[in-house]
Scaffold this active site. Structure first.
Site, PDB file in Angstrom:
ATOM      1  CG  ASP A 178      34.895  30.794  52.486  1.00 57.43           C
ATOM      2  OD1 ASP A 178      33.763  30.502  52.045  1.00 57.43           O
ATOM      3  OD2 ASP A 178      35.821  31.214  51.759  1.00 57.43           O
ATOM      4  CB  THR A 219      25.488  49.356  43.041  1.00 56.43           C
ATOM      5  OG1 THR A 219      26.580  50.237  42.839  1.00 56.43           O
ATOM      6  CG2 THR A 219      24.246  49.880  42.334  1.00 56.43           C
TER       7      THR A 219
HETATM    8  O1  PSZ Z   1      39.050  29.437  40.049  1.00 58.52           O
HETATM    9  C1  PSZ Z   1      38.201  30.027  40.743  1.00 58.52           C
HETATM   10  O2  PSZ Z   1      38.086  31.264  40.805  1.00 58.52           O
HETATM   11  C2  PSZ Z   1      37.294  29.225  41.592  1.00 58.52           C
HETATM   12  S1  PSZ Z   1      37.080  27.612  41.312  1.00 58.52           S
HETATM   13  C3  PSZ Z   1      36.098  27.448  42.663  1.00 58.52           C
HETATM   14  C4  PSZ Z   1      35.952  28.596  43.312  1.00 58.52           C
HETATM   15  C5  PSZ Z   1      36.621  29.629  42.694  1.00 58.52           C
HETATM   16  N1  PSZ Z   1      35.290  28.691  44.466  1.00 58.52           N
HETATM   17  C6  PSZ Z   1      34.910  29.915  45.017  1.00 58.52           C
HETATM   18  C7  PSZ Z   1      35.080  30.170  46.471  1.00 58.52           C
HETATM   19  C8  PSZ Z   1      35.238  29.129  47.397  1.00 58.52           C
HETATM   20  O3  PSZ Z   1      35.241  27.853  47.023  1.00 58.52           O
HETATM   21  C9  PSZ Z   1      35.401  29.459  48.750  1.00 58.52           C
HETATM   22  C10 PSZ Z   1      35.560  28.388  49.775  1.00 58.52           C
HETATM   23  N2  PSZ Z   1      35.425  30.746  49.136  1.00 58.52           N
HETATM   24  C11 PSZ Z   1      35.266  31.748  48.261  1.00 58.52           C
HETATM   25  C12 PSZ Z   1      35.091  31.496  46.919  1.00 58.52           C
HETATM   26  C13 PSZ Z   1      34.919  32.642  45.990  1.00 58.52           C
HETATM   27  O4  PSZ Z   1      33.651  32.644  45.431  1.00 58.52           O
HETATM   28  P1  PSZ Z   1      33.389  33.355  44.033  1.00 58.52           P
HETATM   29  O5  PSZ Z   1      34.056  32.532  42.982  1.00 58.52           O
HETATM   30  O6  PSZ Z   1      31.901  33.360  43.921  1.00 58.52           O
HETATM   31  O7  PSZ Z   1      33.955  34.710  44.112  1.00 58.52           O
END
Ligand code: PSZ
Length: 498
Positions: free
Chosen positions: A317, A372
């Site tokens: 990831d 979508t």
């Molecule tokens: O609090 C939150 O929801 C946060 S603060 C920082 C993140 C989410 N980072 C997102 C993240 C990530 O750092 C890693 C390593 N994997 C997946 C995600 C998820 O990405 P989003 O937020 O775009 O769904």
């Protein structure tokens, strides 16, 4: 002892002038010179807007409101006219800083207009230029051995769909055919096995992989993410807790990593015995939300070998680590192997979410991985421009250089203020340092913000640095001097924080 880095200050205008409004090549030609603070943060205007939005939404997490029109490069301007050096960049998501001329130009290019106006349902009706659009953007920096990419909207959506791809791949392998039995097709409609099989994903304690239901089962960083949400019984391995700097604690760290790898293998065996085989292992190359926890290349290479040995897919990831902040396009490139993973997911600085994958991880039918929008080609257009700027201005080298300056400064500060700072660590500008506890960390963050620098917390007590790729050495010195001033104030007080 005078703090040595002070002498590196870029000569600057202390007023609120910015250098130029014209769209020029490098960020230093158009951005501001320094922070400029007018009110405490949040200021009165931000407070008023928070109240207004509070009538409509939950505003408990809002820090302050921003003026994005006035923000430039590394400097974010808030609704009260405060200008801050932004080392957090919307949780690590702004590759070139604010209002970069190259992106402004891409937006106003008439050839791009239709991509911004007409958002397609990419899975069924992609635009003619979509293959070229992907080739010029995402595929031009694909990790070694990966020639396929699936776009998605956000990071969670990318991981969620990558999990599905791993499960489908695993079941096809187990079944020995892509054709399901009648029992499988009927049972899947009522959430029962064998159609909905009891498969699992192994993740690590301290990991963050998103907040959607599947991803959340692999996220283990904070209670607030997890509480009250049903989850899967999937195995969770300990992530190595290493001592920094890594070069100084090689032997102890190797022992800790061996302990964790042993646990990974035990869990895979245990979950197979439980009837919930591990279809995939997911890891971040540096655990970000969980506290900027690093591990060695050796650890990750061995982890991949364990995945291979047990027939599990290996998912890296790179949502937070990807896109250049570590000094390479992908943090896992630092491992120095040509076969890093089966799936690499991204979002944030890549502007579009999605994942690269090996060919065998692609489901045999359409509509198995689908939604979508399946991403947004206009984001890939912006990404092409971002990549052009990164290449033209050698920003990966720049990141390596400014990251070294930043980390060196953090080492100096932690030796000067050992009661306040420890465990400085980082790769490129993807750096962190620990405070003694969460209360001190949070107070430090607020104090630094009032002095004009935006930073984030992560893990229990860490401060993390997530500047844009246009963060230069002089920005590092600017920050280090402000940080030093804040820390010196603490030193001169009687042991209590302000
Ligand atoms: O609090 C939150 O929801 C946060 S603060 C920082 C993140 C989410 N980072 C997102 C993240 C990530 O750092 C890693 C390593 N994997 C997946 C995600 C998820 O990405 P989003 O937020 O775009 O769904």
């Amino acid at each position: 002892m005078a703090f040595s880095i002070r002498i590196f200050w870029k000569p600057m205008d202390l007023g609120c002038r910015y250098v130029s409004k014209t769209a020029t090549k490098t960020v230093s030609d158009f951005e501001y010179d320094a922070p400029c603070m007018k009110t405490p943060v949040p200021g009165p205007r931000s407070k008023e807007l928070t109240k207004q939005l509070g009538e409509i939404q939950n505003v408990a997490a809002i820090n302050f409101f921003c003026n994005y029109e006035e923000s430039r490069g590394n400097y974010l301007v808030d609704a009260d006219g405060n200008r801050m050096l932004d080392l957090y960049t919307q949780i690590s998501s702004i590759p070139l800083g604010y209002n970069h001329p190259a992106l402004m130009k891409a937006l106003t290019n008439p050839n791009n207009l239709s991509a911004f106006v007409n958002r397609p349902a990419l899975g069924i009706l992609p635009p003619e230029n979509f293959p070229d659009n992907l080739t010029e953007s995402l595929l031009s920096i694909a990790p070694a051995g990966m020639s396929r990419v699936q776009t998605m909207a956000c990071g969670s959506c990318s991981n969620e769909n990558a999990f599905k791809a791993m499960f489908i791949w695993y079941r096809n392998k187990e079944r020995g055919t892509n054709s399901p039995s009648p029992e499988e097709t009927s049972s899947c409609m009522i959430n029962q096995s064998p159609g909905c099989p009891d498969l699992s994903i192994l993740s690590f304690m301290g990991a963050f992989h998103g907040r959607t239901m599947g991803c959340l089962a692999t996220t283990h960083s904070k209670v607030i993410h997890k509480l009250d949400i049903p989850s899967f019984d999937w195995p969770i391995a300990p992530f190595p807790k290493l001592k920094y700097p890594l070069e100084e604690f090689v032997r102890e760290n190797a022992q800790e990593e061996a302990r964790c790898l042993e646990e990974v293998e035990d869990l895979i065996v245990k979950w197979r015995q439980k009837g919930k085989p591990v279809a995939g292992i997911i890891t971040e190359p540096i655990q970000a939300e969980g506290g900027d926890n690093h591990a060695s290349s050796d650890f990750f290479i061995k982890l991949h070998n364990i995945a291979r040995k047990h027939g599990c897919a290996f998912h890296v990831d790179e949502v937070q680590t990807g896109g250049g902040a570590t000094g390479k396009w992908w943090a896992h490139e630092h491992w120095g192997t040509n076969d890093p993973a089966d799936i690499v997911s991204f979002s944030k600085k890549m502007l579009s979410g999605g994942y690269y994958h090996k060919a065998e991880l692609q489901p045999d039918k359409g509509y198995r991985i689908f939604n979508t929008w399946m991403g947004d080609p206009s984001k890939n257009l912006f990404l092409s421009e971002v990549l052009n700027v990164i290449r033209r201005e050698n920003l990966l080298e720049e990141v390596t250089r400014s990251g070294k300056t930043l980390l060196q400064g953090l080492y100096e500060l932690q030796s000067q203020y050992p009661h306040l700072l420890s465990q400085a660590r980082g790769q490129g500008t993807f750096c962190a340092i620990d405070a003694p506890d969460d209360v001190t960390r949070d107070k430090l963050l607020l104090k630094i913000r009032d002095k004009g620098v935006l930073l984030g917390g992560c893990g229990e007590k860490s401060i993390r640095f997530r500047p844009a790729l246009v963060f230069k050495e002089y920005h590092a010195h600017q920050f280090l001097n402000i940080f030093n001033d804040v820390l010196a104030k603490y030193k001169s007080s009687s042991g209590r924080l302000w």
